[in-house]
Structure formats: structure tokens, C-alpha cells
Write a protein that holds these residues in place. Sequence first.
Motif, PDB file in Angstrom:
ATOM      1  N   LEU A  75      10.388   5.039   1.944  1.00 37.70           N
ATOM      2  CA  LEU A  75      10.760   3.637   2.100  1.00 37.70           C
ATOM      3  C   LEU A  75      12.000   3.542   2.977  1.00 37.70           C
ATOM      4  O   LEU A  75      12.966   4.293   2.792  1.00 37.70           O
ATOM      5  CB  LEU A  75      11.047   3.011   0.737  1.00 37.70           C
ATOM      6  CG  LEU A  75       9.953   3.126  -0.324  1.00 37.70           C
ATOM      7  CD1 LEU A  75      10.420   2.493  -1.633  1.00 37.70           C
ATOM      8  CD2 LEU A  75       8.666   2.464   0.150  1.00 37.70           C
TER       9      LEU A  75
ATOM     10  N   HIS B  12       0.833  -1.214   0.000  1.00 36.36           N
ATOM     11  CA  HIS B  12       0.000   0.000   0.000  1.00 36.36           C
ATOM     12  C   HIS B  12       0.869   1.266   0.000  1.00 36.36           C
ATOM     13  O   HIS B  12       0.730   2.142   0.859  1.00 36.36           O
ATOM     14  CB  HIS B  12      -0.946   0.003   1.199  1.00 36.36           C
ATOM     15  CG  HIS B  12      -1.780  -1.241   1.309  1.00 36.36           C
ATOM     16  ND1 HIS B  12      -2.809  -1.533   0.428  1.00 36.36           N
ATOM     17  CD2 HIS B  12      -1.731  -2.288   2.168  1.00 36.36           C
ATOM     18  CE1 HIS B  12      -3.352  -2.691   0.755  1.00 36.36           C
ATOM     19  NE2 HIS B  12      -2.721  -3.170   1.808  1.00 36.36           N
ATOM     20  N   ILE B  13       1.756   1.334  -0.965  1.00 36.57           N
ATOM     21  CA  ILE B  13       2.680   2.466  -1.086  1.00 36.57           C
ATOM     22  C   ILE B  13       2.120   3.475  -2.081  1.00 36.57           C
ATOM     23  O   ILE B  13       1.627   3.091  -3.153  1.00 36.57           O
ATOM     24  CB  ILE B  13       4.070   1.977  -1.540  1.00 36.57           C
ATOM     25  CG1 ILE B  13       4.642   1.030  -0.477  1.00 36.57           C
ATOM     26  CG2 ILE B  13       5.013   3.147  -1.782  1.00 36.57           C
ATOM     27  CD1 ILE B  13       5.911   0.338  -0.910  1.00 36.57           C
ATOM     28  N   HIS B  14       2.195   4.743  -1.747  1.00 39.18           N
ATOM     29  CA  HIS B  14       1.689   5.810  -2.611  1.00 39.18           C
ATOM     30  C   HIS B  14       2.777   6.864  -2.821  1.00 39.18           C
ATOM     31  O   HIS B  14       3.806   6.871  -2.129  1.00 39.18           O
ATOM     32  CB  HIS B  14       0.444   6.461  -1.981  1.00 39.18           C
ATOM     33  CG  HIS B  14      -0.659   5.484  -1.697  1.00 39.18           C
ATOM     34  ND1 HIS B  14      -0.769   4.847  -0.475  1.00 39.18           N
ATOM     35  CD2 HIS B  14      -1.684   5.033  -2.472  1.00 39.18           C
ATOM     36  CE1 HIS B  14      -1.819   4.046  -0.500  1.00 39.18           C
ATOM     37  NE2 HIS B  14      -2.390   4.138  -1.690  1.00 39.18           N
ATOM     38  N   LYS B  15       2.505   7.715  -3.764  1.00 42.07           N
ATOM     39  CA  LYS B  15       3.430   8.802  -4.059  1.00 42.07           C
ATOM     40  C   LYS B  15       3.631   9.663  -2.809  1.00 42.07           C
ATOM     41  O   LYS B  15       2.681  10.039  -2.136  1.00 42.07           O
ATOM     42  CB  LYS B  15       2.875   9.663  -5.200  1.00 42.07           C
ATOM     43  CG  LYS B  15       3.787  10.812  -5.615  1.00 42.07           C
ATOM     44  CD  LYS B  15       3.178  11.587  -6.767  1.00 42.07           C
ATOM     45  CE  LYS B  15       4.081  12.757  -7.164  1.00 42.07           C
ATOM     46  NZ  LYS B  15       3.511  13.534  -8.294  1.00 42.07           N
TER      47      LYS B  15
ATOM     48  N   ASP C 265       5.331   8.617  -0.143  1.00 44.98           N
ATOM     49  CA  ASP C 265       5.715   7.773   0.990  1.00 44.98           C
ATOM     50  C   ASP C 265       7.233   7.613   1.043  1.00 44.98           C
ATOM     51  O   ASP C 265       7.931   7.764   0.039  1.00 44.98           O
ATOM     52  CB  ASP C 265       5.061   6.399   0.868  1.00 44.98           C
ATOM     53  CG  ASP C 265       3.553   6.459   1.101  1.00 44.98           C
ATOM     54  OD1 ASP C 265       3.078   7.506   1.560  1.00 44.98           O
ATOM     55  OD2 ASP C 265       2.869   5.462   0.811  1.00 44.98           O
TER      56      ASP C 265
ATOM     57  N   LYS D 214      12.394   8.332  -1.003  1.00 45.72           N
ATOM     58  CA  LYS D 214      11.065   8.932  -1.124  1.00 45.72           C
ATOM     59  C   LYS D 214      10.469   8.547  -2.476  1.00 45.72           C
ATOM     60  O   LYS D 214      11.115   8.702  -3.520  1.00 45.72           O
ATOM     61  CB  LYS D 214      11.132  10.446  -0.997  1.00 45.72           C
ATOM     62  CG  LYS D 214       9.755  11.106  -1.001  1.00 45.72           C
ATOM     63  CD  LYS D 214       9.852  12.610  -0.773  1.00 45.72           C
ATOM     64  CE  LYS D 214       8.456  13.240  -0.762  1.00 45.72           C
ATOM     65  NZ  LYS D 214       8.523  14.703  -0.538  1.00 45.72           N
TER      66      LYS D 214
END
Length: 511
Positions: A295, A288-291, A293, A309
Amino acid sequence: VRLLLYIMIVIIAFVFAVTMTNTIQKEANVIGTLLASGYTKKELICHYMTLPIIVTLMSALIGNILGYTYFRTTMANLYYASYSLTTYQTVWSASAFIQTTIVPVILMFIINLFILNRQLSLSPLKFLRRDLKRHKQSHVMPLSQHIPFITRFRTRIILQNKAHYLVMFIGLMFANMILLFGLAMPDNINSYGTNIKQNMFANYQYILKVPASLQSSEKSFSNMIEAYTFTKGIETEEKTAEKFSAYSLKMEDNTLDTVTVYGVKKNSRYVSISDGVYVSSAYADKYHIHKGDVLHLKTEYTNKKYTLKVNGEYNYPGAIAIFMNQKKMNQLFDLDDDYFSGYFSKNPITDMNEKYIGTTIDYDSLSKVSRQLNVSMGGMAYLLCGMAVIMFIVLIYLLTKTIIEKNAQSISMTKILGYTNHEVSSIYIVSTSIIVSLFILITVPFDYAILKPIFEAMMKEEMAGWMPLNVSHITFLKTIIIGFISYFIVMLIEYRKIKKIPMQDALKNVE
């Protein structure tokens, strides 16, 4: 598989509850007579608990015998079709025994004890009158006189049996969940393989065996010779070949996945990205990674940490991966500016020294997971579908049987008034048919909404890589059609049961 086991245990619990409730309703007069004659509630509970416990224990015994004899070969063949295993030896599993035998037996005992204790707390007079309601209904819901008589009659039947229909809804929801999962798995696996093929950014990826000397800062003569030999060995004349860098990282929360960081050239013909860090669609969907976020990654052995990022998502379902500019990636991992560790290529590269090729990634290697799952779970999927259909039929049969037996006196009276078996069936069976049809149409999309997050959470914990649950419209249609066919079989059985109800039943149990 464990999740499906628990679902089946819940369905078994519903079967036990419905069966016991039906038994008490059928033998209400006998129970009332025994209570009035001086028998205690404890004695009656022991009497009615004996047979269900014996049947359950016998079923558990037979199930264990079959599981370790006949079905042992079936399960072994599923594993042999998926893995290269040596000759196996069957051993007794305490965990499997607890989950498949002890838990259902305890569940049966608790449910039957609860129902019997609750129902037998009624007075003997209530049993003699066959009035097992704990609370009198204060009023009857008024129905408009403009509604046709038959429609009002059917509505009354539905309202009088709403508790049974509620149990039916819950039971159908779990049975349809198993059926939907069994039907969806083969299609889901095939869809996974198709998506990988359609979204491959190169027909071939060649990961090189880069000597340690190229990654070392030491400039010894032997390292220079080894570097020169390696450089000459990986040269290629293939025009479609394009260099890229790759680096493996782990997530800080120690998940199963290894994240492959790809460094690609600017204006790459294979991976079209802008400046920044882009995650693969598999990575984004699974975690569930979005712009925007951030890491948090680390190297597997040195635990050196990196923070990246996310600038966007790249459509690639084949792996948990990150894409970025090659030069920036080399700088991030302290590599030379001209460092690379592999080739993307449209065509096979045949002029490169094979000893420097570590891994060749093509469609065959990427689809290996889907092929393995198809072989290992294909037979299991059909087994689940068969079990779901059987459970569906058993649940519907028990509940409709209970409704008909509860209304046996009314059905007998209706026959005395001149209604034919066909007309009586149209009243009682059509009422249930409307409810079952409505439940089937509701539970299928409802089950998908429940099953999807459960399946994805399970895949996240137990599988490296990513395979989301995608159910086609054809699979939804198959689930609905199988549900209606299963109910049609039950409807024929219940029609015969209504025909066998004699008219003299109307003279029995008159209050």
C-alpha cells in the motif's frame, strides 16, 4: 443513474428498430408499387421518417414539460428526504436536455435512416413479392421424422424468426438489468446495514480530541499543564474500555477515501490480529487488495509518504481501514509509545470529560449511510422497477406482434385446414413462450454478472466507503417471476390477435 439512462436509450433504440422493420414488412406491397411507379428511395425515406420524428419530438416535448412541472416535485421530495436543503429553484439543465432529449432524437433518426436506407435498396419486385430477405437460404435445416409434427412445426417457427429472437434476447437483457437493479437496491442497502452491525468490533468507539501539545516535541510548561489536564480528563473507570491509536492517511492516487489506521493492543479483546498490517474487508473488496500487496499512502496535507505491506484481511465492512499493533503504529508515525487517541468499549463511557471527545462511533453513526441511501433511493428503486416492467412488456409485445404478423398468412392457412384458435395459438405462442422463458432464465444471472462489476466500479469512483452489490436468491426469484407475469400479459394480448386473423388472409399475397 446515468448508466441506467444509457441502458434505457439502448432499449429505445431496439424499439425504434423493431417498429420500423415491422412497418416495412407490413407495407411491402405499397413500397414496391411506389418504387415501380417512379418514386425514388430518397422520397420514400423522407415519407417514412416523418412520422417517427414527429412522434419522437412530441414525446420529448411532453417529457420535458412533465419533468419540469409534475415530476419536479417528486424528485425534490427525494432530495429533501435525504438532505437538509433550503428552498430550491428549478433551473434548466443543458446537460440533462442533451442526454434525455437530444441523444434519443438523434439515435432515433440514425437508426431509422440506417434501416430504411438498407431495406429500401431492395428491388421493387422483392417488395411486391414480400420477399425482404437479402440472401436466399441455401438449404433448410433437416429435422428428424421421429420428432412429432407439432414440435417440428414450432422448431421451424423458431428457426425462421431467429433474427427477431436475437433482438428479443438483447432487449430482455437490458430490461432485466434495470429490473434486477431496482429490486436489488433496497435489499442491498439493508444487507449493508446488517453486515455493519454484525461485524462491529466494539459497540462504541470514542475518538479523542488530542491537543496539539501532546503531538509536539516541545516540552514547555504550558504544554505540560495542558497534557496533564487532558490526561486527567480522559481517564475512565469503565472496565470494558480499551485504548487504541488512530491516524488518517490518503491514497497516493487521490481517491475519495480516507484510510483510518488503527493501532490496537496486543491480544485486544475487540480486534483480533497477529503481528503485521491487516486491511479491512471493505478496503480489500473495493481496491482488490490481497495478502502480500504493498500500500502506498500519504498524509493529507504534508504529503509524507508511507509504504505498508499487507499481511492479511480483517473482516470489517464498516470503513476503509488498516489494523496493526499499537506500539508499531506509534513508532511508524513518530508518536510516543504510550500515545493513544481513543477507546473501544462495549458499554457507553459516561465518566470522561465530554470536551475531549471528538467523535463517537456506534451502530447509529455507521448505518447512517445505509439509512440515507434507503430514503433517497427507495422511491427511485420502485420507479426503476415500474419502468423496467413497462419496457419488458413493450419489447415482448412488439417482437411477438411482428412474428405473428409475419406468419399471418400461415396462421390463416392453418385455420382453413381445420385447426382451432386454441390449437393455432398453442403452435405460435408456445414457440415464443419457450424462447422467452429460456431468455428470462438466462438473462437474469447474466445481467448480475454484468451489473456487479459496473456497480462496483461506479461505487469506487463516486462513493467514499464501500457497499458491494449483493443480490439475494429472493431477488433473483422476484425478477424471474415478474418477467413471467409480464410475458403472460403479452401472451393474452397476442392470443386475441391470433383469433382476429381471418381465413381469407390465406388467399392474399399468393406468389
